[in-house]
Design a protein around this motif. Structure first.
Motif, short mmCIF file in Angstrom:
data_model
loop_
_atom_site.label_atom_id
_atom_site.label_comp_id
_atom_site.label_asym_id
_atom_site.label_seq_id
_atom_site.Cartn_x
_atom_site.Cartn_y
_atom_site.Cartn_z
N ALA A 178 0.93 -1.08 0.06
CA ALA A 178 -0.08 0.06 -0.05
C ALA A 178 0.88 1.15 -0.06
CB ALA A 178 -0.87 0.10 1.26
N LEU A 179 0.45 2.25 -0.92
CA LEU A 179 1.34 3.36 -0.61
C LEU A 179 1.42 4.18 0.42
CD1 LEU A 179 2.61 5.22 -2.96
CD2 LEU A 179 0.41 6.30 -3.20
N ASP A 180 0.42 4.18 1.39
CA ASP A 180 0.52 4.76 2.52
C ASP A 180 1.44 3.87 3.54
OD1 ASP A 180 -1.35 6.55 2.25
OD2 ASP A 180 -3.26 5.39 3.04
N GLU A 181 1.51 2.60 3.29
CA GLU A 181 2.60 1.70 4.13
C GLU A 181 4.03 1.90 3.68
OE1 GLU A 181 3.92 -2.84 4.77
OE2 GLU A 181 1.87 -2.31 3.60
N LEU A 182 4.12 2.11 2.24
CA LEU A 182 5.26 2.50 1.91
C LEU A 182 6.01 4.04 2.43
CD1 LEU A 182 7.91 1.60 0.00
CD2 LEU A 182 6.52 2.69 -1.68
N SER A 183 4.92 4.79 2.13
CA SER A 183 5.49 6.05 2.99
C SER A 183 5.83 6.01 4.38
CB SER A 183 4.39 6.93 2.51
OG SER A 183 3.90 7.21 1.21
N GLU A 184 5.23 5.26 5.05
CA GLU A 184 5.53 5.23 6.55
C GLU A 184 6.82 4.53 6.87
OE1 GLU A 184 6.29 3.25 10.07
OE2 GLU A 184 5.53 1.92 8.58
N GLN A 185 7.19 3.50 5.74
CA GLN A 185 8.52 2.86 6.07
C GLN A 185 9.46 3.65 5.64
OE1 GLN A 185 8.72 -1.25 4.55
NE2 GLN A 185 6.71 -1.69 5.37
N ALA A 186 9.15 4.53 4.47
CA ALA A 186 10.24 5.46 4.06
C ALA A 186 10.68 6.65 4.85
CB ALA A 186 9.69 5.97 2.75
N VAL A 187 9.57 7.04 5.76
CA VAL A 187 9.87 8.06 6.81
C VAL A 187 10.84 7.46 7.93
CG1 VAL A 187 8.78 9.55 8.43
CG2 VAL A 187 7.80 9.51 6.14
N TRP A 188 10.28 6.26 8.32
CA TRP A 188 11.37 5.49 9.42
C TRP A 188 12.37 5.38 8.72
CZ3 TRP A 188 13.56 0.78 8.83
CH2 TRP A 188 14.38 0.23 10.01
N LEU A 189 12.90 4.93 7.53
CA LEU A 189 14.16 4.62 7.18
C LEU A 189 14.95 6.05 6.84
CD1 LEU A 189 16.38 2.66 6.02
CD2 LEU A 189 15.09 2.62 3.80
N ARG A 190 14.33 7.08 6.53
CA ARG A 190 14.59 8.39 6.31
C ARG A 190 15.49 8.85 7.68
NH1 ARG A 190 10.65 13.28 6.23
NH2 ARG A 190 10.69 12.44 8.60
N ASP A 191 14.65 8.71 8.68
CA ASP A 191 15.21 9.36 9.79
C ASP A 191 16.42 8.17 10.30
OD1 ASP A 191 13.07 11.02 10.08
OD2 ASP A 191 11.68 10.10 11.22
N LEU A 192 16.27 7.11 10.02
CA LEU A 192 17.34 6.25 10.50
C LEU A 192 18.51 6.41 9.75
CD1 LEU A 192 18.18 3.69 12.11
CD2 LEU A 192 17.80 2.09 10.14
N SER A 193 18.43 6.74 8.27
CA SER A 193 19.67 7.20 7.49
C SER A 193 20.10 8.49 8.24
CB SER A 193 19.20 7.31 6.18
OG SER A 193 18.42 6.18 5.60
N TRP A 194 19.36 9.53 8.23
CA TRP A 194 19.93 10.69 8.94
C TRP A 194 20.77 10.38 10.17
CZ3 TRP A 194 15.02 13.91 7.73
CH2 TRP A 194 15.08 14.51 6.43
N GLN A 195 20.37 9.53 11.07
CA GLN A 195 20.85 9.17 12.33
C GLN A 195 22.31 8.60 12.17
OE1 GLN A 195 17.50 7.30 14.20
NE2 GLN A 195 18.07 8.80 15.84
N TYR A 196 22.46 7.97 11.02
CA TYR A 196 23.47 7.10 10.46
C TYR A 196 24.55 8.19 9.70
CZ TYR A 196 22.14 2.61 12.03
OH TYR A 196 21.44 1.47 12.90
N GLY A 197 24.23 9.63 9.66
CA GLY A 197 24.94 10.42 8.92
C GLY A 197 24.73 10.38 7.34
N ALA A 198 23.81 9.85 6.83
CA ALA A 198 23.64 9.92 5.21
C ALA A 198 23.35 11.30 4.93
CB ALA A 198 22.26 9.13 5.09
N PHE A 199 23.86 11.66 3.66
CA PHE A 199 23.71 13.02 2.88
C PHE A 199 22.38 12.79 2.29
CE2 PHE A 199 26.25 16.34 0.08
CZ PHE A 199 25.01 17.11 0.47
N LEU A 200 21.34 12.98 2.71
CA LEU A 200 20.07 12.38 2.19
C LEU A 200 19.35 13.56 1.73
CD1 LEU A 200 17.73 10.24 1.25
CD2 LEU A 200 17.11 10.60 3.65
N LEU A 201 19.01 14.05 0.53
CA LEU A 201 18.05 14.92 0.16
C LEU A 201 16.63 14.74 0.29
CD1 LEU A 201 20.49 16.06 -2.79
CD2 LEU A 201 20.52 16.86 -0.52
#
Length: 668
Positions: free
Chosen positions: A379-402
């Motif tokens: 589901a698009l909503d589920e994918l969006s929720e998981q993407a936000v979770w992974l976005r935050d994890l990536s930033w915490q790991y120091g990713a240069f994420l735009l």
């Protein structure tokens, strides 16, 4: 830890609002290395041929081969003529005009960190400069010259493969825009190596122009960083070692594509489809790409690295005073180790400044939800929720994420999915990979179903294309992922047991990922820090404990390595079950691919990614490094000698390191 990085500016914005012809014909007056008298291409060639080093090698070759020195001198001159660049401003202006038109059509934006440009401008005036861009596309070297021309910086001379020289008209135009052409391999050709190395060093010593080459040697078909090649790096550092220049500034450059022009081409190459030959006609046939949207490019010019500072306390340059500098000498072990460590450090710098786009995260999530023969729907909503979770994890790991500010996550996700419409399908709020099992019939052709093998390979093109985007972010996760896998599969949660498991996995994968030699403890401590920092792990003096909130993170990280673990395991199984005494390295890839296809079709493997020839080559390289496979010289070519006991042991160990998702959940 998050670090402050420069902001980006879109250099295409001005191009869209002003004349391309005026831009191409504008006054171009770049600043060069201080105190250097401008030098023509012809006088540069004369300096090379008259150098003591070339005269010495010509005499050596003449004696060894019983040839007249004049004859060898002529051969050296012919090699240099074939190789040398012939930079002409008129050709550069033509490319500036043409590329402006092409880039505005293909890309929404080309974003550059202007602070990095300013640092580069300063560095070029102070010392000879070496530019080291990442290499993911044919576009890279054109893009680099285009950017430097735009910012009124000295155009680089660029090491290019000989196959580009074979392109009619285009090959010579590349030469006149700064490319110099080199063979892919030199064999034992002393004269060719001498002419090539002296040509590069003469340009560097004289500050002729910044020298540009790709540290990885070739384009990465998987978007993972490749193990650095040391040949050219050795050459450009040699003038510093010998005290011929005070310092050299090495500038790592990270080029990030939101959508890669060659994505399907790369996937097919990884499945054994031969790489198309570079030709002018093929270039014109590729015009259809102009009708597609390839999103944005981000180019980050990193901090110039002073070789003098890098070598301080590590390299004793006095050793080069013990014999005349023009006499070739094999570098000592301390020099080799320094160059190797520097190469890994520079590739890591490229990785750290890669600007990741949301699609990198989405591709990662969609692949983890995918298995052979099961085109999972999300589901698009589920994918969006998981993407936000992974976005935050990536930033915490120091990713240069735009990730766009002030935009709802669902819009960010939908926009990214739409850009990659060839890889995903969106329907009624649901998303799935575009794994089409039926070939579309052409005009006048009857409908035709694919055979199971053709269907599998068709699916693999999509999977490997998506994997190439996931791979862009692997450097962020690989160390904590190794630790997560080690925690889940170690014999206990004792710190030493987990470290032993981590060390095994890291050693096994040191051909797969950029893991600096000798840095096992450092990588382990970094992984521990990141998992503790994000609340996924508690560490006592003796034990590791996965926290309640850390279950999701650890399961996700362990799953990232699963395709690689299964790929290595199945190659080991092939070598134990089907490798013959006469198996050569050339036969290895086709034979293991056939073996893998059989197992995939039988449902015995979960990941289509294991069909990647890059994964198979890296597995063989690891087994050769570990001594589980050896090369034995035969009458015509080298055969692979397999130590089946050792390979079987490694397969069993890897099998223990590959828990199913159900086992992961149970362990957590």
């Amino acid at each position: 830890m998050l670090k402050k990085r420069d902001d980006f500016e879109d250099m295409l914005e001005e191009r869209r609002n002003s004349s391309d012809l005026r831009y191409a014909l504008r006054c171009y007056t770049p600043l060069l290395y201080r105190g250097v008298t401008p030098c023509t291409s012809s006088s540069l060639k004369s300096m090379v041929l008259q150098s003591d080093h070339i005269h010495y090698v010509i005499n050596q070759v003449s004696k060894e081969m019983g040839r007249d020195t004049d004859d060898v001198q002529e051969e050296a001159s012919a090699i240099l003529e074939e190789m040398a660049q012939h930079l002409q401003l008129s050709t550069v202006r033509f490319f500036a005009f043409t590329l402006s038109k092409i880039f505005k059509t293909l890309f929404k934006s080309i974003c550059v960190n202007e602070e990095g440009i300013q640092r580069l401008q300063q560095a070029i005036q102070e010392h000879p400069v070496v530019l080291l861009p990442s290499h993911r596309s044919y576009m890279d070297f054109l893009l680099m010259s285009y950017i430097l021309y735009t910012y009124d910086l000295a155009l680089p001379v660029i090491a290019a493969g000989m196959d580009f020289m074979g392109m009619k008209i285009v090959g010579e135009m590349l030469r006149m825009s700064g490319a110099f052409f080199i063979r892919r391999s030199f064999g034992g050709d002393k004269l060719y190596w001498a002419v090539f190395s002296e040509y590069v060093k003469t340009m560097l010593r004289n500050g002729f122009a910044p020298i540009e080459f790709f540290l990885e040697g070739t384009r990465s078909r998987t978007s993972k960083s490749l193990t650095p090649k040391l040949g050219l790096l050795n050459i450009v550092l040699d003038p510093f070692f010998k005290g011929e220049v005070f310092d050299i500034n090495v500038v790592p450059v990270s080029i990030s594509y939101e959508r890669i022009l060659e994505e399907a081409l790369y996937a097919r190459e990884l499945l054994g489809v031969p790489k198309p030959k570079e030709s002018t006609s093929a270039l014109f046939k590729a015009r259809k790409v102009l009708s597609e949207d390839y999103g944005s490019i981000h180019v980050y010019f990193g901090q110039p690295v002073s070789v003098r500072s890098l070598a301080h306390g590590r390299v004793n340059r006095c050793q080069f005073n013990l014999r005349p500098r023009h006499i070739p000498k094999r570098p000592r072990e301390d020099i080799h180790n320094f160059v190797n460590d520097s190469a890994y450090r520079l590739v890591r710098a490229q990785e750290e400044n890669m600007a990741l786009k949301p699609w990198v995260l989405l591709a990662t999530l969609l692949l983890q939800n995918q298995a052979v023969g099961q085109n999972q729907v999300m589901a698009l909503d589920e994918l969006s929720e998981q993407a936000v979770w992974l976005r935050d994890l990536s930033w915490q790991y120091g990713a240069f994420l735009l990730w766009p500010d002030n935009t709802p996550p669902s819009e960010v996700v939908f926009s990214s999915l739409s850009l990659h419409h060839g890889l995903v399908r969106i329907s009624e709020g649901r998303v799935q990979l575009a794994l089409e099992q039926e070939r579309r019939a052409g005009p006048g052709e009857p409908s035709c179903n694919l055979t199971p093998e053709e269907g599998l390979l068709s699916e693999a093109v999509i999977i490997l294309s998506c994997a190439s985007y996931r791979n862009q972010g692997l450097h962020i996760f690989v160390r904590p992922a190794l630790l997560a896998s080690a925690i889940l599969t170690a014999s206990s949660n004792k710190k030493q047991e987990v470290f032993n498991s981590f060390s095994f996995l890291r050693n096994m994968f040191s051909n797969e990922f950029i893991l600096c030699p000798g840095a096992t403890v450092q990588d382990f401590e970094e992984a521990c820090y990141l998992l503790v920092k994000t609340g996924a792990l508690q560490v006592t003096q003796q034990e590791f404990l996965v926290t309640e909130r850390g279950h999701r993170t650890v399961a996700f990280l362990a799953s990232m390595l699963d395709p690689f673990l299964q790929g290595y395991q199945v190659v080991c199984r092939f070598l134990c079950e089907e490798a013959t005494e006469t198996l050569t390295e050339k036969q290895f890839i086709p034979a293991v691919r056939k073996f893998i296809i059989k197992h995939l079709l039988a449902g015995r493997l979960r990941y289509t990614e294991v069909l990647s020839s890059d994964l198979q080559k890296n597995t063989l390289a690891a087994l050769l490094r570990l001594g589980a496979v050896r090369k034995i010289k035969g009458a015509e070519q080298e055969a692979l000698k397999v130590n089946k006991v050792m390979v079987n042991s490694l397969e069993d160990t890897l099998g223990g390191k590959l828990p199913t998702q159900e086992t992961v959940v149970a362990r957590l």
